[in-house]
Design a protein around this motif. Structure first.
Motif, short mmCIF file in Angstrom:
data_model
loop_
_atom_site.label_atom_id
_atom_site.label_comp_id
_atom_site.label_asym_id
_atom_site.label_seq_id
_atom_site.Cartn_x
_atom_site.Cartn_y
_atom_site.Cartn_z
N SER A 54 -9.62 3.43 9.67
CA SER A 54 -11.13 3.53 10.39
C SER A 54 -11.45 3.59 12.12
CB SER A 54 -12.08 2.53 10.23
OG SER A 54 -11.59 1.37 10.62
N GLY A 55 -10.62 3.78 12.61
CA GLY A 55 -9.96 3.36 14.11
C GLY A 55 -9.44 5.03 14.02
N ASP A 56 -7.72 4.70 14.39
CA ASP A 56 -6.65 5.32 14.49
C ASP A 56 -6.43 7.19 13.77
OD1 ASP A 56 -5.69 4.20 16.87
OD2 ASP A 56 -3.49 4.08 16.00
N GLU A 190 -8.33 9.26 -1.04
CA GLU A 190 -9.45 8.27 -1.16
C GLU A 190 -9.70 7.50 0.65
OE1 GLU A 190 -12.67 5.08 -2.56
OE2 GLU A 190 -10.10 5.37 -3.77
N ALA A 191 -9.46 7.28 1.56
CA ALA A 191 -9.65 7.06 2.93
C ALA A 191 -9.50 8.21 3.81
CB ALA A 191 -8.24 6.29 3.14
N TYR A 192 -9.18 9.47 3.63
CA TYR A 192 -9.07 10.69 4.33
C TYR A 192 -10.11 10.56 4.00
CZ TYR A 192 -8.70 15.16 5.52
OH TYR A 192 -9.45 16.67 6.44
N ALA A 193 -10.65 11.33 2.91
CA ALA A 193 -12.04 11.96 2.22
C ALA A 193 -13.66 11.15 2.74
CB ALA A 193 -12.63 12.18 0.37
N ALA A 194 -13.55 9.63 3.56
CA ALA A 194 -14.56 8.89 3.54
C ALA A 194 -14.27 8.97 5.19
CB ALA A 194 -14.28 7.43 3.70
#
Length: 227
Positions: A54-56, A190-194
């Protein structure tokens, strides 16, 4: 094949950009008992990867857009925003040291013109040179063709750094850390898709416990890792 091999080289946990010199708060977390076994280590790593995404991670995606437009002024603006969102001294120091070392290494090994120009901006003090922005700047030269690949590399680098620190700080085996790494990397797509379509306004890093751990580490008297 050549691009894959270069990506593997620059994704190596032993890449000499200083990531192995920092514990990302794990040293203090183990000292106070917050992390004390395999389960709490995995939970700590999962939290670190969520915070990074969510940051970098958002900053990296935005930096990649600026790079695709070949706009280094826009890349510098993203770089400043990434740096400004790092509240504690240790995190800022880690990011700019790793970013500068990455660009210096890539400029020497690869010599990509954009990377060389970005290094000049860092040395002149015109931009902080955070790790996510510098990873975007070095991407083309080292075989990274998309922000998705760069995001994967960012997550892998953080995870291997934390798990490498764990091997020096607590009673955990190589087999256990590799198992944690395997499970953690399964969550990266999944984190990238978000965050794929995120903007700078979406970049955030609400992590008070992590900030406290970093602050305690800066003031600590006995340290194995840098602050």
């Amino acid at each position: 094949m050549a691009d894959l091999l270069r990506l593997l080289q620059f994704g190596d946990s032993a890449l000499p950009i200083g990531g192995f010199s920092f514990s990302s708060g794990l040293e203090t977390a183990t000292e106070i008992g917050l992390v004390h076994n395999v389960e709490t280590l995995e939970a700590f790593l999962d939290a670190a990867l969520r915070i990074s995404a969510s940051g970098d991670g958002v900053g990296l995606v935005c930096a990649f857009r600026a790079l695709e437009a070949q706009d280094l002024d826009a890349l510098s603006a993203v770089d400043e925003e990434i740096n400004a969102r790092k509240l504690n001294e240790e995190t800022r120091l880690m990011s700019v040291r790793m970013g500068r070392k990455l660009v210096e290494l890539s400029a020497h090994v690869v010599g990509d013109p954009i990377n060389v120009e970005w290094l000049g901006r860092i040395r002149d003090g015109r931009t902080p040179g955070t790790h996510p922005a510098s990873l975007a700047a070095t991407s083309a030269g080292v075989g990274i063709r998309s922000d998705e690949e760069a995001f994967a590399l960012l997550n892998y680098s953080l995870a291997t750094a934390i798990l490498g620190a764990a091997l020096r700080l607590m009673r955990v085996s190589f087999v256990e850390t590799q198992s944690i790494l395997w499970r953690s990397m399964e969550k990266v797509p999944e984190a990238y898709a978000a965050i794929e379509g995120a903007t700078l306004d979406d970049m955030a890093g609400f992590a008070p416990v992590t900030d406290i751990l970093a602050a305690l580490h800066v003031k600590g008297h006995l340290r194995m890792f840098m602050n």
